[in-house]
Motif scaffolding. Structure first.
Motif, PDB file in Angstrom:
ATOM      1  N   MET A 243       0.856  -1.189   0.000  1.00 35.31           N
ATOM      2  CA  MET A 243       0.000   0.000   0.000  1.00 35.31           C
ATOM      3  C   MET A 243       0.889   1.236   0.000  1.00 35.31           C
ATOM      4  O   MET A 243       1.581   1.509   0.988  1.00 35.31           O
ATOM      5  N   LYS A 244       0.917   1.944  -1.111  1.00 39.52           N
ATOM      6  CA  LYS A 244       1.782   3.112  -1.253  1.00 39.52           C
ATOM      7  C   LYS A 244       1.125   4.342  -0.637  1.00 39.52           C
ATOM      8  O   LYS A 244       0.005   4.701  -0.996  1.00 39.52           O
ATOM      9  N   VAL A 245       1.830   4.964   0.298  1.00 33.38           N
ATOM     10  CA  VAL A 245       1.374   6.224   0.867  1.00 33.38           C
ATOM     11  C   VAL A 245       1.780   7.374  -0.050  1.00 33.38           C
ATOM     12  O   VAL A 245       0.993   8.266  -0.363  1.00 33.38           O
ATOM     13  N   ASN A 246       3.045   7.356  -0.484  1.00 40.83           N
ATOM     14  CA  ASN A 246       3.540   8.294  -1.485  1.00 40.83           C
ATOM     15  C   ASN A 246       4.683   7.618  -2.231  1.00 40.83           C
ATOM     16  O   ASN A 246       4.813   6.395  -2.177  1.00 40.83           O
ATOM     17  N   LYS A 247       5.511   8.396  -2.897  1.00 39.09           N
ATOM     18  CA  LYS A 247       6.561   7.827  -3.740  1.00 39.09           C
ATOM     19  C   LYS A 247       7.554   6.991  -2.945  1.00 39.09           C
ATOM     20  O   LYS A 247       8.147   6.039  -3.461  1.00 39.09           O
ATOM     21  N   PHE A 248       7.779   7.327  -1.661  1.00 38.53           N
ATOM     22  CA  PHE A 248       8.823   6.671  -0.886  1.00 38.53           C
ATOM     23  C   PHE A 248       8.306   5.891   0.320  1.00 38.53           C
ATOM     24  O   PHE A 248       9.042   5.083   0.877  1.00 38.53           O
ATOM     25  N   ILE A 249       7.091   6.133   0.764  1.00 36.87           N
ATOM     26  CA  ILE A 249       6.578   5.502   1.976  1.00 36.87           C
ATOM     27  C   ILE A 249       5.542   4.451   1.593  1.00 36.87           C
ATOM     28  O   ILE A 249       4.601   4.725   0.852  1.00 36.87           O
ATOM     29  N   THR A 250       5.713   3.239   2.129  1.00 40.03           N
ATOM     30  CA  THR A 250       4.780   2.149   1.843  1.00 40.03           C
ATOM     31  C   THR A 250       4.471   1.370   3.119  1.00 40.03           C
ATOM     32  O   THR A 250       5.240   1.381   4.076  1.00 40.03           O
ATOM     33  N   THR A 251       3.341   0.701   3.087  1.00 43.16           N
ATOM     34  CA  THR A 251       2.986  -0.289   4.103  1.00 43.16           C
ATOM     35  C   THR A 251       2.865  -1.641   3.409  1.00 43.16           C
ATOM     36  O   THR A 251       2.221  -1.747   2.366  1.00 43.16           O
ATOM     37  N   ARG A 252       3.509  -2.659   3.977  1.00 41.04           N
ATOM     38  CA  ARG A 252       3.512  -3.984   3.374  1.00 41.04           C
ATOM     39  C   ARG A 252       2.982  -5.005   4.379  1.00 41.04           C
ATOM     40  O   ARG A 252       3.383  -5.000   5.540  1.00 41.04           O
ATOM     41  N   ILE A 253       2.090  -5.845   3.913  1.00 39.96           N
ATOM     42  CA  ILE A 253       1.592  -6.964   4.715  1.00 39.96           C
ATOM     43  C   ILE A 253       2.080  -8.243   4.030  1.00 39.96           C
ATOM     44  O   ILE A 253       1.639  -8.566   2.925  1.00 39.96           O
ATOM     45  N   GLU A 254       2.990  -8.949   4.678  1.00 36.47           N
ATOM     46  CA  GLU A 254       3.604 -10.129   4.088  1.00 36.47           C
ATOM     47  C   GLU A 254       3.186 -11.376   4.855  1.00 36.47           C
ATOM     48  O   GLU A 254       3.204 -11.390   6.095  1.00 36.47           O
ATOM     49  N   THR A 255       2.821 -12.412   4.128  1.00 38.01           N
ATOM     50  CA  THR A 255       2.413 -13.682   4.725  1.00 38.01           C
ATOM     51  C   THR A 255       3.147 -14.818   4.026  1.00 38.01           C
ATOM     52  O   THR A 255       3.181 -14.875   2.793  1.00 38.01           O
ATOM     53  N   ILE A 256       3.730 -15.703   4.818  1.00 35.54           N
ATOM     54  CA  ILE A 256       4.388 -16.899   4.293  1.00 35.54           C
ATOM     55  C   ILE A 256       3.787 -18.103   5.010  1.00 35.54           C
ATOM     56  O   ILE A 256       3.730 -18.139   6.244  1.00 35.54           O
ATOM     57  N   LEU A 257       3.328 -19.076   4.232  1.00 36.08           N
ATOM     58  CA  LEU A 257       2.777 -20.315   4.785  1.00 36.08           C
ATOM     59  C   LEU A 257       3.527 -21.489   4.168  1.00 36.08           C
ATOM     60  O   LEU A 257       3.667 -21.570   2.945  1.00 36.08           O
ATOM     61  N   ILE A 258       4.011 -22.398   5.026  1.00 37.63           N
ATOM     62  CA  ILE A 258       4.763 -23.572   4.579  1.00 37.63           C
ATOM     63  C   ILE A 258       4.210 -24.799   5.294  1.00 37.63           C
ATOM     64  O   ILE A 258       3.951 -24.764   6.505  1.00 37.63           O
ATOM     65  N   TYR A 259       4.042 -25.882   4.528  1.00 32.88           N
ATOM     66  CA  TYR A 259       3.709 -27.167   5.140  1.00 32.88           C
ATOM     67  C   TYR A 259       4.512 -28.251   4.433  1.00 32.88           C
ATOM     68  O   TYR A 259       4.470 -28.378   3.205  1.00 32.88           O
ATOM     69  N   ASP A 260       5.275 -29.010   5.216  1.00 31.70           N
ATOM     70  CA  ASP A 260       6.112 -30.085   4.680  1.00 31.70           C
ATOM     71  C   ASP A 260       6.163 -31.188   5.736  1.00 31.70           C
ATOM     72  O   ASP A 260       6.671 -30.967   6.842  1.00 31.70           O
ATOM     73  N   GLU A 261       5.637 -32.368   5.405  1.00 31.36           N
ATOM     74  CA  GLU A 261       5.574 -33.454   6.385  1.00 31.36           C
ATOM     75  C   GLU A 261       6.951 -33.947   6.805  1.00 31.36           C
ATOM     76  O   GLU A 261       7.093 -34.571   7.857  1.00 31.36           O
ATOM     77  N   SER A 262       7.982 -33.693   5.996  1.00 30.33           N
ATOM     78  CA  SER A 262       9.323 -34.158   6.341  1.00 30.33           C
ATOM     79  C   SER A 262      10.030 -33.235   7.326  1.00 30.33           C
ATOM     80  O   SER A 262      11.098 -33.571   7.831  1.00 30.33           O
ATOM     81  N   VAL A 263       9.452 -32.067   7.597  1.00 34.65           N
ATOM     82  CA  VAL A 263      10.040 -31.125   8.552  1.00 34.65           C
ATOM     83  C   VAL A 263       9.305 -31.272   9.883  1.00 34.65           C
ATOM     84  O   VAL A 263       8.106 -30.997   9.975  1.00 34.65           O
ATOM     85  N   LEU A 264      10.028 -31.710  10.902  1.00 33.47           N
ATOM     86  CA  LEU A 264       9.433 -31.929  12.220  1.00 33.47           C
ATOM     87  C   LEU A 264       9.618 -30.679  13.079  1.00 33.47           C
ATOM     88  O   LEU A 264      10.738 -30.211  13.272  1.00 33.47           O
ATOM     89  N   ILE A 265       8.516 -30.168  13.594  1.00 36.14           N
ATOM     90  CA  ILE A 265       8.516 -28.936  14.378  1.00 36.14           C
ATOM     91  C   ILE A 265       8.465 -29.276  15.861  1.00 36.14           C
ATOM     92  O   ILE A 265       7.626 -30.076  16.305  1.00 36.14           O
ATOM     93  N   ASN A 266       9.376 -28.681  16.642  1.00 33.60           N
ATOM     94  CA  ASN A 266       9.372 -28.860  18.091  1.00 33.60           C
ATOM     95  C   ASN A 266       8.335 -27.933  18.717  1.00 33.60           C
ATOM     96  O   ASN A 266       8.358 -26.717  18.499  1.00 33.60           O
ATOM     97  N   ARG A 267       7.408 -28.528  19.476  1.00 31.55           N
ATOM     98  CA  ARG A 267       6.373 -27.761  20.167  1.00 31.55           C
ATOM     99  C   ARG A 267       6.356 -28.147  21.631  1.00 31.55           C
ATOM    100  O   ARG A 267       6.607 -29.300  21.983  1.00 31.55           O
ATOM    101  N   SER A 268       6.049 -27.163  22.486  1.00 30.07           N
ATOM    102  CA  SER A 268       6.133 -27.394  23.925  1.00 30.07           C
ATOM    103  C   SER A 268       5.082 -28.368  24.427  1.00 30.07           C
ATOM    104  O   SER A 268       5.312 -29.114  25.380  1.00 30.07           O
TER     105      SER A 268
END
Length: 290
Positions: A243-268
């Protein structure tokens, strides 16, 4: 001929390459001194660089894109004060031959890794300070995917772009160049091995759409299924709303989603196992287009 002058009109030279990119930087700092409400001084930085180079001549196309993101935060009152929050390196390159107006026979290379070591932070029972374990590093892991298939590609007058590639011939390689992680069999490699090779099918899509006058959405989706476990999908989804405010100022909303059964995640609360990895970033800062 105009008087004694001769006007020569040269034919317009065709442009085969389109190149460009953008850079964004956001910084947040909190400094507290004798602050009665409590808290801790901190600093956070997040930066990203995106480059592209697209070639089109006759019935041939060659599109390449490089994305590098990095961020960290620093909090003065904790052990391991500086901790990484964002670290991505993604390179995509696609070569295609036109079959019809919107259909191409294409080959694509997709390479992904990170730049610096990643750690899991935890506090052992009875301890007063945090500890950490190294769980990833540069080229540990790295994912390299090569696919060949049909590519539907369409460009609109307002610069919106949509591309979808379906490939029944896809090779995916998981690389773990770190000895300790390789010996542990991290990221699905056989313990002691450096590379895990898989054959399967994939679906890749890329979207670049102008939602409103100053709001643009870019998204990349990559799905891969191994022929040995058909139906178990590896999912990589990246989304950026700018979202451009002006020529130099922006707001960015970034989302990354990954799912891979071979990667084991440690959870408490559960034993290590596959889980959806989700990262959300909201940045307000400098944005430069070039």
């Amino acid at each position: 001929m105009l008087g004694d002058s001769v006007i020569i009109l040269r034919p317009e030279q065709p442009v085969y390459w389109k190149k460009g990119g953008n850079f964004n930087l956001s910084i947040q700092q909190v400094s507290l001194t004798n602050w009665s409400a409590g808290g801790a001084s901190s600093m956070a930085l997040n930066t990203g660089l995106n480059l592209f180079a697209n070639f089109k001549k006759d019935k041939k196309i060659w599109d390449s894109k490089l994305t590098i993101n990095f961020g960290f935060n620093r909090q003065s009152d904790r052990r391991f004060a500086t901790r990484k929050t964002n670290d991505n390196f993604i390179f995509l390159s696609k070569y295609g031959r036109e079959l019809s107006e919107r259909w191409y026979l294409s080959t694509q290379i997709d390479a992904r890794t990170q730049l610096l070591a990643g750690y899991r932070y935890f506090r052992p029972g009875g301890a007063e300070r945090d500890s950490r374990n190294r769980i990833s590093d540069l080229l540990a892991p790295a994912y390299i995917q090569s696919s060949t298939g049909l590519n539907y590609k369409r460009e609109f007058k307002n610069d919106d772009k949509v591309s979808i590639i379906g490939s029944p011939f896809t090779g995916r390689f998981t690389v773990v160049m770190d000895d300790s992680l390789s010996r542990a069999g991290a990221f699905g490699v056989i313990p002691g091995e450096v590379i895990r090779a898989e054959a399967g099918m994939s679906l890749t899509s890329s979207t670049d759409i102008q939602l409103l006058e100053n709001i643009r959405w870019k998204a990349d989706l990559n799905l891969f299924s191994n022929y040995e476990n058909l139906g178990n999908m590896v999912v990589n989804f990246n989304s950026v709303i700018s979202m451009k405010v002006n020529k130099f100022i922006t707001t960015r909303i970034e989302t990354i989603l990954i799912y891979d059964e071979s990667v084991l995640i440690n959870r408490s609360d559960k034993p290590p196992g596959p889980a959806i990895q989700l990262q959300n970033l909201i940045n307000f800062g400098i944005g430069l287009e070039f």
